[in-house]
Design an enzyme around this catalytic site. Sequence first.
Site, mmCIF file in Angstrom:
data_model
loop_
_atom_site.group_PDB
_atom_site.id
_atom_site.type_symbol
_atom_site.label_atom_id
_atom_site.label_comp_id
_atom_site.label_asym_id
_atom_site.label_seq_id
_atom_site.Cartn_x
_atom_site.Cartn_y
_atom_site.Cartn_z
ATOM 1 N N ASN A 51 0.853 -1.196 0.000
ATOM 2 C CA ASN A 51 0.000 0.000 0.000
ATOM 3 C C ASN A 51 0.885 1.242 0.000
ATOM 4 O O ASN A 51 1.947 1.276 0.639
ATOM 5 C CB ASN A 51 -1.005 0.001 1.162
ATOM 6 C CG ASN A 51 -0.391 -0.087 2.537
ATOM 7 O OD1 ASN A 51 0.660 -0.695 2.720
ATOM 8 N ND2 ASN A 51 -1.034 0.512 3.519
ATOM 9 N N GLU A 53 0.383 5.240 0.590
ATOM 10 C CA GLU A 53 -0.567 6.282 1.014
ATOM 11 C C GLU A 53 -0.146 7.648 0.489
ATOM 12 O O GLU A 53 0.930 7.814 -0.111
ATOM 13 C CB GLU A 53 -0.684 6.263 2.549
ATOM 14 C CG GLU A 53 -1.263 4.947 3.028
ATOM 15 C CD GLU A 53 -1.635 4.926 4.501
ATOM 16 O OE1 GLU A 53 -1.192 5.810 5.261
ATOM 17 O OE2 GLU A 53 -2.388 4.006 4.886
ATOM 18 N N GLU A 64 -2.838 -4.760 -2.885
ATOM 19 C CA GLU A 64 -3.361 -5.698 -3.887
ATOM 20 C C GLU A 64 -3.382 -5.058 -5.267
ATOM 21 O O GLU A 64 -2.983 -5.646 -6.261
ATOM 22 C CB GLU A 64 -4.791 -6.134 -3.521
ATOM 23 C CG GLU A 64 -4.903 -6.910 -2.222
ATOM 24 C CD GLU A 64 -5.176 -6.028 -1.019
ATOM 25 O OE1 GLU A 64 -4.594 -4.923 -0.936
ATOM 26 O OE2 GLU A 64 -5.971 -6.444 -0.162
HETATM 27 N N1 THU Z 1 -5.146 -1.536 2.646
HETATM 28 C C1 THU Z 1 -4.545 -2.371 1.748
HETATM 29 O O1 THU Z 1 -3.494 -2.056 1.191
HETATM 30 N N2 THU Z 1 -5.143 -3.555 1.499
HETATM 31 C C2 THU Z 1 -6.224 -4.042 2.176
HETATM 32 O O2 THU Z 1 -6.633 -5.175 1.925
HETATM 33 C C3 THU Z 1 -6.884 -3.218 3.201
HETATM 34 C C4 THU Z 1 -6.421 -1.816 3.269
HETATM 35 C C5 THU Z 1 -4.449 -0.292 2.987
HETATM 36 C C6 THU Z 1 -5.059 0.989 2.497
HETATM 37 C C7 THU Z 1 -4.541 1.985 3.508
HETATM 38 O O3 THU Z 1 -3.246 2.391 3.131
HETATM 39 C C8 THU Z 1 -4.426 1.182 4.795
HETATM 40 O O4 THU Z 1 -4.410 -0.176 4.397
HETATM 41 C C9 THU Z 1 -5.552 1.432 5.789
HETATM 42 O O5 THU Z 1 -6.784 1.303 5.180
#
Ligand code: THU
Length: 146
Positions: A51, A53, A64
Site C-alpha cells: 500500500n 498512502e 493488492e
Molecule cells: N489496505 C490495503 O493495502 N489492502 C487491504 O486489503 C486493506 C487496506 C491499505 C489501504 C490503507 O493504506 C491502509 O491499508 C488502511 O486502510
Amino acid sequence: MESYTERNDYDRSKLIKAALEVLPRSYAPYSHFNVGAAVLMDNGEMYTGVNIENAAYSATICAERTAIFKAIAADKNAKIVALAVVGGKDYTVTDYCVPCGICRQVMREFAEPDHMQVIVAKSVTDYKAMSLAELLPMSFGPNMLG
Ligand code: THU
C-alpha cells in the site's frame, strides 16, 4: 466439484512468503496499517505490491492493486491465478487482512471469479484460501458490457 479452496496447482507458500517479504516496503505514514501482496498470473509471473498512502488520503492505493497493476502493465492479457495478502498495524501481522471492495472489483476485471484464489495469511502456515466468487458474489465484470 472440487472445492476451490483445495486448489493446489501452484506454490501457495511461495506466494505468501513473497507478500510477507515485500511488507517492509509499505508506505503508510498516515494509517500506520501496512500491507503486502503477491499475485501469480497465468503466464507464470509473480508480482508483489504494497500500500502506498498519500497526504491527500483518497490518492492512496492498496497493496493488492499495486501488485495487480504491475502485472497488467507487464501483460494486459494475463489472468490472475492467485493473490496473497498480509497486513497489520506497524508492520506487524496479527490478524487476517482481507481485500477491500475496490480491490475485489479490480481482481474481477482480470480473473475468473470461480478460478481465482485469494489467500489471507498470518504466516506461511496460518492462512485462509477462498475463491474470488466467494469474496465478491454476483459481480459485475467485462462480460456484462457485451
Ligand atoms: N489496505 C490495503 O493495502 N489492502 C487491504 O486489503 C486493506 C487496506 C491499505 C489501504 C490503507 O493504506 C491502509 O491499508 C488502511 O486502510
